[in-house]
Design a protein around this motif. Structure first.
Motif, PDB file in Angstrom:
ATOM      1  N   PRO A   1      -3.196  25.202  -4.131  1.00 15.54           N
ATOM      2  CA  PRO A   1      -4.324  24.874  -5.018  1.00 15.54           C
ATOM      3  C   PRO A   1      -4.023  25.138  -6.492  1.00 15.54           C
ATOM      4  O   PRO A   1      -4.594  24.490  -7.374  1.00 15.54           O
ATOM      5  CB  PRO A   1      -5.443  25.788  -4.519  1.00 15.54           C
ATOM      6  CG  PRO A   1      -5.078  26.104  -3.101  1.00 15.54           C
ATOM      7  CD  PRO A   1      -3.581  26.138  -3.074  1.00 15.54           C
ATOM      8  N   GLU A   2      -3.136  26.101  -6.767  1.00 19.26           N
ATOM      9  CA  GLU A   2      -2.788  26.416  -8.156  1.00 19.26           C
ATOM     10  C   GLU A   2      -1.844  25.383  -8.754  1.00 19.26           C
ATOM     11  O   GLU A   2      -1.740  25.273  -9.984  1.00 19.26           O
ATOM     12  CB  GLU A   2      -2.147  27.814  -8.230  1.00 19.26           C
ATOM     13  CG  GLU A   2      -3.042  28.934  -7.732  1.00 19.26           C
ATOM     14  CD  GLU A   2      -4.319  29.047  -8.539  1.00 19.26           C
ATOM     15  OE1 GLU A   2      -4.257  28.842  -9.771  1.00 19.26           O
ATOM     16  OE2 GLU A   2      -5.382  29.344  -7.954  1.00 19.26           O
ATOM     17  N   GLU A   3      -1.158  24.629  -7.911  1.00 24.12           N
ATOM     18  CA  GLU A   3      -0.236  23.584  -8.374  1.00 24.12           C
ATOM     19  C   GLU A   3      -0.509  22.321  -7.571  1.00 24.12           C
ATOM     20  O   GLU A   3       0.178  22.019  -6.587  1.00 24.12           O
ATOM     21  CB  GLU A   3       1.222  24.036  -8.203  1.00 24.12           C
ATOM     22  CG  GLU A   3       1.596  25.253  -9.040  1.00 24.12           C
ATOM     23  CD  GLU A   3       3.050  25.633  -8.879  1.00 24.12           C
ATOM     24  OE1 GLU A   3       3.812  24.830  -8.303  1.00 24.12           O
ATOM     25  OE2 GLU A   3       3.425  26.736  -9.331  1.00 24.12           O
ATOM     26  N   PRO A   4      -1.554  21.560  -7.937  1.00 26.15           N
ATOM     27  CA  PRO A   4      -1.948  20.362  -7.177  1.00 26.15           C
ATOM     28  C   PRO A   4      -0.795  19.381  -7.001  1.00 26.15           C
ATOM     29  O   PRO A   4      -0.017  19.134  -7.930  1.00 26.15           O
ATOM     30  CB  PRO A   4      -3.065  19.755  -8.041  1.00 26.15           C
ATOM     31  CG  PRO A   4      -3.583  20.888  -8.860  1.00 26.15           C
ATOM     32  CD  PRO A   4      -2.404  21.769  -9.121  1.00 26.15           C
ATOM     33  N   MET A   5      -0.681  18.865  -5.781  1.00 31.02           N
ATOM     34  CA  MET A   5       0.339  17.860  -5.495  1.00 31.02           C
ATOM     35  C   MET A   5      -0.189  16.492  -5.932  1.00 31.02           C
ATOM     36  O   MET A   5      -0.868  15.799  -5.180  1.00 31.02           O
ATOM     37  CB  MET A   5       0.679  17.867  -4.002  1.00 31.02           C
ATOM     38  CG  MET A   5       1.335  19.152  -3.533  1.00 31.02           C
ATOM     39  SD  MET A   5       1.530  19.223  -1.729  1.00 31.02           S
ATOM     40  CE  MET A   5       2.530  17.775  -1.414  1.00 31.02           C
ATOM     41  N   ILE A   6       0.122  16.130  -7.175  1.00 28.93           N
ATOM     42  CA  ILE A   6      -0.362  14.878  -7.752  1.00 28.93           C
ATOM     43  C   ILE A   6       0.816  14.124  -8.350  1.00 28.93           C
ATOM     44  O   ILE A   6       1.634  14.698  -9.080  1.00 28.93           O
ATOM     45  CB  ILE A   6      -1.430  15.145  -8.834  1.00 28.93           C
ATOM     46  CG1 ILE A   6      -2.672  15.785  -8.198  1.00 28.93           C
ATOM     47  CG2 ILE A   6      -1.812  13.863  -9.563  1.00 28.93           C
ATOM     48  CD1 ILE A   6      -3.722  16.216  -9.209  1.00 28.93           C
ATOM     49  N   ASP A   7       0.894  12.851  -8.032  1.00 30.29           N
ATOM     50  CA  ASP A   7       1.970  11.993  -8.524  1.00 30.29           C
ATOM     51  C   ASP A   7       1.385  10.908  -9.428  1.00 30.29           C
ATOM     52  O   ASP A   7       0.319  10.361  -9.140  1.00 30.29           O
ATOM     53  CB  ASP A   7       2.700  11.350  -7.335  1.00 30.29           C
ATOM     54  CG  ASP A   7       3.866  10.495  -7.786  1.00 30.29           C
ATOM     55  OD1 ASP A   7       4.965  11.043  -7.965  1.00 30.29           O
ATOM     56  OD2 ASP A   7       3.672   9.261  -7.953  1.00 30.29           O
TER      57      ASP A   7
END
Length: 230
Positions: free
Chosen positions: A178-184
């Motif tokens: 949650p602290e580093e969202p997996m978003i591309d």
């Protein structure tokens, strides 16, 4: 034989400059008065109806909510349909536009897909859906992280050639830290899934959930927003 009713001649013709009478309100949004709006007749229709193209001064004086609603509903802001009884000749001079006394927002409906997405972003029914960007993707990622029930089963189909594809069954286990969202930038929100003995990273948008899965509506709403506002 009954005589055909004679149609009354139109009060206005194409090119006439008109103003909306005070007291007239938007048909779809009764909280919005149209009195004093000025424009030019661009089309004459049967039954005493006209298409009015608003003047630049009218467009500039419109309440911001009118523009928001037009964008939300996909309507043409510059034009409107009104009838004989709603209009009067434009005498010229400064505009005297009626302003709304109170803006009413329709309650959001959980049965409406656009409204469900508005709820994600804390918007009202007057607001258009936001475009897809880094900030809105992070907001949607946070919403899905809190509301999706993990793990869940899904199918993922990928192209293996010009005319062939492969579908695999996966078990989605999360959306990453949650602290580093997996978003591309290209694929949007990514998820982690198990396939056989491997953990793979897949675009959430590419997953197909079975009917009856409580997560299906959440994923389909996200995919709809990603494709239409991306």
């Amino acid at each position: 034989m009954a005589k055909k009713k004679k149609l009354e001649p139109a009060k206005f013709k194409v090119g006439d400059k008109v103003r909306v009478k005070h007291g007239i309100r938007d048909t779809d949004y009764p909280d919005m008065p149209l009195g004093g709006w000025a424009g030019t007749i661009s089309e004459v229709h049967r039954g005493g109806m006209y298409t009015i193209r608003w003047s630049r001064e009218t467009l500039a004086a419109m309440h911001p909510v009118v523009k928001q609603r037009s964008e939300k509903d996909g309507t043409v802001l510059e034009e409107y349909w009104l009838g004989d009884d709603d209009l009067e000749p434009d005498p010229g001079g400064p505009l005297n536009i009626e302003q709304p006394t109170e803006i009413a927002a329709k309650p959001l409906s959980p049965k409406d897909q656009d409204d469900r997405i508005r709820m994600v972003f804390g918007l009202s029914s007057n607001d258009p859906l936001p475009d897809v960007d880094d900030e809105t993707l992070e907001t949607y990622h946070e919403h899905l992280s809190k509301n999706l029930a993990f793990p869940f089963e899904a199918k993922h189909t990928s192209d293996t050639g010009p005319f062939s594809s492969r579908t695999i069954q996966v078990k989605v286990i999360g959306l990453g830290d949650p602290e580093e969202p997996m978003i591309d930038d290209m694929y949007g929100i990514l998820c982690e899934a198990r396939h056989e003995r491997r953990v793979v990273t897949l675009p959430l948008d590419d997953l197909e959930l079975r009917k009856g899965d409580s997560n299906r509506q959440l994923v389909e709403d996200y995919s709809y927003w990603l494709h239409n506002w991306g």
